[in-house]
Scaffold this active site. Structure first.
Site, PDB file in Angstrom:
ATOM      1  N   HIS A  55       0.845  -1.200   0.000  1.00  0.00           N
ATOM      2  CA  HIS A  55       0.000   0.000   0.000  1.00  0.00           C
ATOM      3  C   HIS A  55       0.877   1.245   0.000  1.00  0.00           C
ATOM      4  CE1 HIS A  55       0.704  -0.628   4.312  1.00  0.00           C
ATOM      5  NE2 HIS A  55       0.185   0.552   4.599  1.00  0.00           N
ATOM      6  N   HIS A  57       1.366   3.945   2.017  1.00  0.00           N
ATOM      7  CA  HIS A  57       1.903   4.691   3.160  1.00  0.00           C
ATOM      8  C   HIS A  57       3.432   4.821   3.066  1.00  0.00           C
ATOM      9  CE1 HIS A  57      -1.872   3.953   5.837  1.00  0.00           C
ATOM     10  NE2 HIS A  57      -1.983   5.033   5.083  1.00  0.00           N
ATOM     11  N   ASP A  59       5.859   4.503   5.055  1.00  0.00           N
ATOM     12  CA  ASP A  59       6.729   3.475   5.633  1.00  0.00           C
ATOM     13  C   ASP A  59       6.645   2.152   4.858  1.00  0.00           C
ATOM     14  OD1 ASP A  59       4.081   3.302   6.747  1.00  0.00           O
ATOM     15  OD2 ASP A  59       4.833   1.912   8.262  1.00  0.00           O
ATOM     16  N   HIS A  60       5.952   2.192   3.707  1.00  0.00           N
ATOM     17  CA  HIS A  60       5.863   1.003   2.846  1.00  0.00           C
ATOM     18  C   HIS A  60       6.336   1.291   1.426  1.00  0.00           C
ATOM     19  CE1 HIS A  60       3.594  -1.349   5.864  1.00  0.00           C
ATOM     20  NE2 HIS A  60       3.344  -0.122   6.306  1.00  0.00           N
ATOM     21  N   HIS A 113      -7.401  -1.134   5.636  1.00  0.00           N
ATOM     22  CA  HIS A 113      -6.394  -0.215   6.191  1.00  0.00           C
ATOM     23  C   HIS A 113      -6.273   0.984   5.243  1.00  0.00           C
ATOM     24  CE1 HIS A 113      -2.725   1.078   8.202  1.00  0.00           C
ATOM     25  NE2 HIS A 113      -2.069   1.015   7.064  1.00  0.00           N
ATOM     26  N   ASP A 130      -0.120  -4.076   6.232  1.00  0.00           N
ATOM     27  CA  ASP A 130      -0.759  -3.631   7.473  1.00  0.00           C
ATOM     28  C   ASP A 130      -2.200  -4.145   7.579  1.00  0.00           C
ATOM     29  OD1 ASP A 130       1.587  -2.311   7.974  1.00  0.00           O
ATOM     30  OD2 ASP A 130       0.772  -0.284   7.777  1.00  0.00           O
ATOM     31  N   HIS A 168       4.770  -4.926  10.655  1.00  0.00           N
ATOM     32  CA  HIS A 168       5.185  -4.258  11.902  1.00  0.00           C
ATOM     33  C   HIS A 168       5.305  -5.257  13.053  1.00  0.00           C
ATOM     34  CE1 HIS A 168       4.607   0.001  10.653  1.00  0.00           C
ATOM     35  NE2 HIS A 168       3.669  -0.502   9.854  1.00  0.00           N
TER      36      HIS A 168
HETATM   37 FE    FE Z   1       2.757   0.595   8.160  1.00  0.00          FE
HETATM   38 ZN    ZN Z   2       0.090   1.467   6.606  1.00  0.00          ZN
END
Ligand code: FE
Ligand code: ZN
Length: 238
Positions: A55, A57, A59-60, A113, A130, A168
């Protein structure tokens, strides 16, 4: 032969590389830390050929541009994220297949998410970003409880021995919430002991398996949308 490399990065993220030792090629599942990913590939003389994003975000997908610039790798992501994921990605839909190291991975659309979230399943492995966490699930940033419930049920239908590689390390705080829901669940209590011991040694509690998650993950054990919605709301306020 295919193997998975797990690299803890940032605060609590995991970077994953799918590695084919024979061809010395690697695929990065998301790009939470491009420096760590590149360093691993360099140290092990691996060619990064692709990024499979779950996805959009940061941090991805935040490391996409740097990795594309330095390796020329190809980027794949959910069709709905093509406009908001860097690196000129190829859009994927439910049922699409990706081949790597002689294994076939299928794309599962798992909105909840985020609206464009996808997961990759193949070779007994699930990369779910996530969506599912050990003993937990992702927050609903763009999806409805119903969408997330349907997505989780879709993942629950996979073989029980599927290894779940979530993005995570949230396990201990997830267990704290799960214990509120099912304080007398013996499988949960046993997992708590195991997870505490692992984290005390700074070891990972991930991957987990679908069969185990079905025994104690409250979000996978919810049997209706309303029960799921209630749990998600309680966890957000926990
Ligand atoms: Fe994340
Ligand atoms: Zn995420």
């Amino acid at each position: 032969m295919l193997h998975v490399v797990q690299i803890p990065v940032l605060q609590d993220n995991y970077a994953y590389l799918l590695v084919d030792a024979k061809s010395a090629q690697a695929v990065s599942i998301d790009t939470p830390d491009p420096t760590a990913i590149l360093q691993y590939c360099q140290e092990h003389a691996l060619n990064l050929t692709a990024i499979w994003n779950t996805h959009h975000h940061w941090d991805h997908a935040g490391g996409n541009e740097e990795l594309v610039k330095k390796t020329g790798c190809k980027v794949f992501c959910g069709q709905g994220d093509v406009q908001r994921i860097p690196g000129d990605p190829v859009g994927l839909q439910q049922g699409d297949q990706l081949e790597f190291a002689g294994a076939s991975f299928s794309v599962l659309a798992v909105p909840g998410h985020t609206s464009g979230h996808i997961a990759y399943h193949g070779n007994g492995l699930l990369f779910c970003g996530d969506t599912i966490f050990a003993c937990g699930c992702g927050r609903l940033f763009e999806g409805t409880p119903e969408q997330m419930f349907v997505s989780l049920q879709k993942l629950c239908a996979l073989p029980k021995d599927t290894k779940i590689y979530c993005a995570h390390e949230y396990t201990l705080s997830n267990i704290a919430f799960a214990l509120r829901v099912e304080p007398n669940n013996n499988d949960l209590l046993a997992f708590y002991e195991q997870a505490k011991a692992l984290r005390a040694n700074k070891e990972s509690t991930v991957p987990t398996s679908l069969g185990d998650e079905l025994k104690y993950n409250p979000f996978l054990r919810a049997t209706s949308v309303s029960e799921f919605a209630q749990l998600r709301k309680q966890k957000d306020e926990f």
